[in-house]
Design an enzyme around this catalytic site. Structure first.
Site, mmCIF file in Angstrom:
data_model
loop_
_atom_site.group_PDB
_atom_site.id
_atom_site.type_symbol
_atom_site.label_atom_id
_atom_site.label_comp_id
_atom_site.label_asym_id
_atom_site.label_seq_id
_atom_site.Cartn_x
_atom_site.Cartn_y
_atom_site.Cartn_z
ATOM 1 N N ALA A 27 0.797 -1.225 0.000
ATOM 2 C CA ALA A 27 0.000 0.000 0.000
ATOM 3 C C ALA A 27 0.832 1.279 0.000
ATOM 4 C CB ALA A 27 -0.928 -0.014 1.215
ATOM 5 N N THR A 31 0.279 5.626 -1.500
ATOM 6 C CA THR A 31 -0.145 6.680 -0.569
ATOM 7 C C THR A 31 -0.038 8.059 -1.214
ATOM 8 O OG1 THR A 31 2.055 6.587 0.435
ATOM 9 C CG2 THR A 31 0.289 5.459 1.615
ATOM 10 N N PRO A 36 -4.915 5.798 1.320
ATOM 11 C CA PRO A 36 -4.206 5.532 2.571
ATOM 12 C C PRO A 36 -3.713 4.088 2.653
ATOM 13 C CG PRO A 36 -6.581 5.711 2.956
ATOM 14 C CD PRO A 36 -6.348 6.020 1.508
ATOM 15 N N ASP A 37 -2.601 3.877 3.372
ATOM 16 C CA ASP A 37 -2.175 2.495 3.616
ATOM 17 C C ASP A 37 -2.840 1.995 4.897
ATOM 18 O OD1 ASP A 37 -0.712 3.616 5.673
ATOM 19 O OD2 ASP A 37 1.252 3.119 4.866
ATOM 20 N N PHE A 38 -2.343 0.912 5.467
ATOM 21 C CA PHE A 38 -3.008 0.296 6.619
ATOM 22 C C PHE A 38 -2.285 0.567 7.935
ATOM 23 C CE2 PHE A 38 -3.827 -2.079 2.776
ATOM 24 C CZ PHE A 38 -5.203 -2.058 2.753
ATOM 25 N N ARG A 39 -0.932 0.562 7.881
ATOM 26 C CA ARG A 39 -0.183 0.527 9.143
ATOM 27 C C ARG A 39 0.743 1.712 9.361
ATOM 28 N NH1 ARG A 39 -0.948 -4.319 6.952
ATOM 29 N NH2 ARG A 39 -2.158 -5.808 8.195
ATOM 30 N N ASN A 109 -1.771 -4.849 -3.513
ATOM 31 C CA ASN A 109 -2.734 -3.749 -3.663
ATOM 32 C C ASN A 109 -3.907 -4.148 -4.546
ATOM 33 O OD1 ASN A 109 -0.876 -2.441 -2.158
ATOM 34 N ND2 ASN A 109 -0.036 -1.214 -3.833
ATOM 35 N N ILE A 110 -5.037 -3.506 -4.264
ATOM 36 C CA ILE A 110 -6.269 -3.810 -4.990
ATOM 37 C C ILE A 110 -6.667 -2.642 -5.878
ATOM 38 C CG2 ILE A 110 -7.124 -5.405 -3.214
ATOM 39 C CD1 ILE A 110 -8.789 -3.095 -2.060
ATOM 40 N N ASP A 111 -5.772 -1.630 -5.991
ATOM 41 C CA ASP A 111 -6.156 -0.371 -6.643
ATOM 42 C C ASP A 111 -5.965 -0.349 -8.152
ATOM 43 O OD1 ASP A 111 -3.349 0.019 -6.922
ATOM 44 O OD2 ASP A 111 -3.252 1.098 -5.019
ATOM 45 N N HIS A 126 -4.132 -10.033 -3.560
ATOM 46 C CA HIS A 126 -5.343 -9.819 -2.767
ATOM 47 C C HIS A 126 -6.535 -9.398 -3.623
ATOM 48 C CE1 HIS A 126 -2.538 -9.171 0.957
ATOM 49 N NE2 HIS A 126 -2.690 -10.437 0.637
ATOM 50 N N CYS A 139 -25.579 -17.450 -8.203
ATOM 51 C CA CYS A 139 -25.836 -16.309 -9.090
ATOM 52 C C CYS A 139 -24.528 -15.840 -9.736
ATOM 53 C CB CYS A 139 -26.461 -15.169 -8.283
ATOM 54 S SG CYS A 139 -26.753 -13.691 -9.263
ATOM 55 N N CYS A 161 -27.751 -7.372 -5.213
ATOM 56 C CA CYS A 161 -27.800 -7.865 -6.593
ATOM 57 C C CYS A 161 -29.215 -7.703 -7.140
ATOM 58 C CB CYS A 161 -27.393 -9.337 -6.603
ATOM 59 S SG CYS A 161 -27.633 -10.151 -8.179
ATOM 60 N N CYS A 164 -30.927 -11.358 -7.739
ATOM 61 C CA CYS A 164 -31.336 -12.307 -6.698
ATOM 62 C C CYS A 164 -31.456 -11.694 -5.306
ATOM 63 C CB CYS A 164 -30.366 -13.481 -6.660
ATOM 64 S SG CYS A 164 -28.783 -13.038 -5.934
ATOM 65 N N SER A 202 5.769 -1.914 1.542
ATOM 66 C CA SER A 202 5.009 -2.922 2.293
ATOM 67 C C SER A 202 5.632 -3.126 3.663
ATOM 68 C CB SER A 202 4.978 -4.250 1.550
ATOM 69 O OG SER A 202 4.309 -5.216 2.357
ATOM 70 N N SER A 203 4.768 -3.291 4.663
ATOM 71 C CA SER A 203 5.255 -3.560 6.014
ATOM 72 C C SER A 203 5.720 -5.017 6.146
ATOM 73 C CB SER A 203 4.151 -3.273 7.035
ATOM 74 O OG SER A 203 3.017 -4.062 6.738
HETATM 75 P P1 OAD Z 1 0.912 -1.580 5.206
HETATM 76 O O1 OAD Z 1 0.068 -0.394 5.503
HETATM 77 O O2 OAD Z 1 0.987 -2.653 6.213
HETATM 78 O O3 OAD Z 1 2.407 -1.091 4.944
HETATM 79 C C1 OAD Z 1 2.663 -0.029 4.058
HETATM 80 C C2 OAD Z 1 4.101 0.406 4.292
HETATM 81 O O4 OAD Z 1 4.386 1.429 3.339
HETATM 82 C C3 OAD Z 1 4.323 1.010 5.670
HETATM 83 O O5 OAD Z 1 5.353 0.285 6.321
HETATM 84 C C4 OAD Z 1 4.753 2.470 5.400
HETATM 85 O O6 OAD Z 1 5.816 2.887 6.213
HETATM 86 C C5 OAD Z 1 5.169 2.417 3.959
HETATM 87 N N1 OAD Z 1 4.892 3.671 3.223
HETATM 88 C C6 OAD Z 1 3.773 4.424 3.220
HETATM 89 N N2 OAD Z 1 3.886 5.468 2.386
HETATM 90 C C7 OAD Z 1 5.138 5.372 1.835
HETATM 91 C C8 OAD Z 1 5.886 6.158 0.903
HETATM 92 N N3 OAD Z 1 5.366 7.250 0.322
HETATM 93 N N4 OAD Z 1 7.129 5.752 0.587
HETATM 94 C C9 OAD Z 1 7.682 4.628 1.162
HETATM 95 N N5 OAD Z 1 7.023 3.850 2.044
HETATM 96 C C10 OAD Z 1 5.779 4.213 2.370
HETATM 97 O O7 OAD Z 1 0.464 -2.112 3.775
HETATM 98 P P2 OAD Z 1 0.737 -3.550 3.117
HETATM 99 O O8 OAD Z 1 2.080 -4.060 3.498
HETATM 100 O O9 OAD Z 1 0.415 -3.437 1.693
HETATM 101 O O10 OAD Z 1 -4.631 -7.002 3.119
HETATM 102 O O11 OAD Z 1 -0.372 -4.405 3.852
HETATM 103 C C11 OAD Z 1 -0.535 -5.748 3.538
HETATM 104 C C12 OAD Z 1 -1.980 -6.138 3.619
HETATM 105 O O12 OAD Z 1 -2.532 -5.744 4.881
HETATM 106 C C13 OAD Z 1 -2.894 -5.438 2.620
HETATM 107 O O13 OAD Z 1 -2.833 -6.005 1.353
HETATM 108 C C14 OAD Z 1 -4.246 -5.609 3.251
HETATM 109 C C15 OAD Z 1 -3.860 -5.225 4.645
HETATM 110 O O14 OAD Z 1 -4.681 -5.661 5.664
HETATM 111 C C16 OAD Z 1 -5.920 -7.366 3.134
HETATM 112 O O15 OAD Z 1 -6.807 -6.555 3.322
HETATM 113 C C17 OAD Z 1 -6.158 -8.823 2.925
HETATM 114 ZN ZN ZN Z 2 -27.219 -12.336 -7.503
#
Ligand code: OAD
Ligand code: ZN
Length: 260
Positions: A27, A31, A36-39, A109-111, A126, A139, A161, A164, A202-203
């Protein structure tokens, strides 16, 4: 020269030397596109409100689809309007230019921004938000993101839907669900044969993706991590850069002689 510039130079050299590059993105690469990312400590969706994560589990969605879409109403338009970042464009160029051997992008990412940036070989671990489907097993009806957003904005919470009456869901993977058919196996094949794994934004905490650096390194690949926050693999990486991705992508493109 600062340590950061040295590291970026060294990353550029590793990229030049590599013949089979795989990128693993999360994610953090989106950003700067307004998603927004998650963590991340301040802005991350789960960091701000950990209870929201429950809505993204199989059980949470089934039990409270209205809550899922109430939250979705806040964040979905941001996905729809987002444009690829410089870092997405950098990866697309690494694939297009034969002198750099980027073989595939594995993304959590799903974007859909890698595809919008022109990347061809993208493995979505994902799923993707651009389409949705009816939750009734019997359906076959499918929906586009625009349709889902329109229904949600008109107050249809959750959207149902028209065939159905079952709840519509996006084609994303919720916690507790299987990954899309074959995605993991395909990704592992690339990881086993790459000579460089380039992790961006990614974290590296969500499995099975969080094991992917281990798989690649176990087969002899080098590892580069570009991520603002530290990850569990930084100490074993050939380079770990904690700077904003677009800034790093811009410097790498300059150093590698790509037009920005
Ligand atoms: P996270 O939000 O866990 O991690 C994103 C990382 O990107 C963080 O460690 C930030 O420090 C870093 N970051 C943010 N902006 C940045 C920037 N401009 N430059 C460099 N680093 C940056 O996101 P994911 O690792 O993608 O899954 O999370 C994994 C999965 O957790 C997602 O696919 C989603 C989530 O729950 C599901 O929903 C199944
Ligand atoms: Zn349906």
């Amino acid at each position: 020269m600062s340590t950061d510039s040295n590291r970026i130079e060294s990353v550029a050299s590793i990229i030049k030397e590599s013949r089979g590059i795989v990128s693993l993105t999360g994610a953090g690469i989106s950003t700067s596109a307004g998603i927004p990312d998650f963590r991340s400590p301040e802005e991350g969706l789960w960091a701000k409100d950990p209870s929201k994560m429950m809505l993204f589990t199989d059980v949470g969605f089934a039990g409270n689809p209205k809550g899922f879409y109430e939250f979705g109403r806040e964040i979905l338009p941001g996905f729809q309007n987002a444009r690829p970042t410089l870092a997405h464009r950098f990866l697309s160029r690494l694939e297009q230019e034969d002198s750099f051997g980027l073989k595939c992008v594995i993304t959590q990412n799903i974007d859909g921004l890698h595809q919008k940036a022109g990347s061809k070989n993208v493995i979505e671990m994902h799923g993707g938000l651009s389409t949705g489907r009816c939750t009734s097993r019997t359906c076959p009806k499918e929906f586009g993101l625009e349709d889902i957003i329109r229904r949600v904005e008109e107050g249809e919470l959750p959207p149902l839907c028209p065939e159905c009456g079952a709840v519509i869901r996006p084609d994303i993977v919720l916690f507790g669900e299987e990954l899309p058919g074959g995605a993991y196996q395909r990704a592992v094949e690339y990881l086993k044969h790459c000579d460089l794994l380039l992790v961006m934004g990614s974290s590296l905490v969500v499995y099975p993706v969080a094991d992917m650096p281990e798989v690649a390194m176990g087969h002899g690949a080098r590892l580069i991590i570009i991520n603002l926050q530290p990850t569990q693999y930084d100490s074993r990486a050939d380079a770990a850069i904690r700077l904003p991705l677009d800034e790093v992508a811009e410097k790498l493109m300059e150093t590698l002689g790509m037009a920005v």
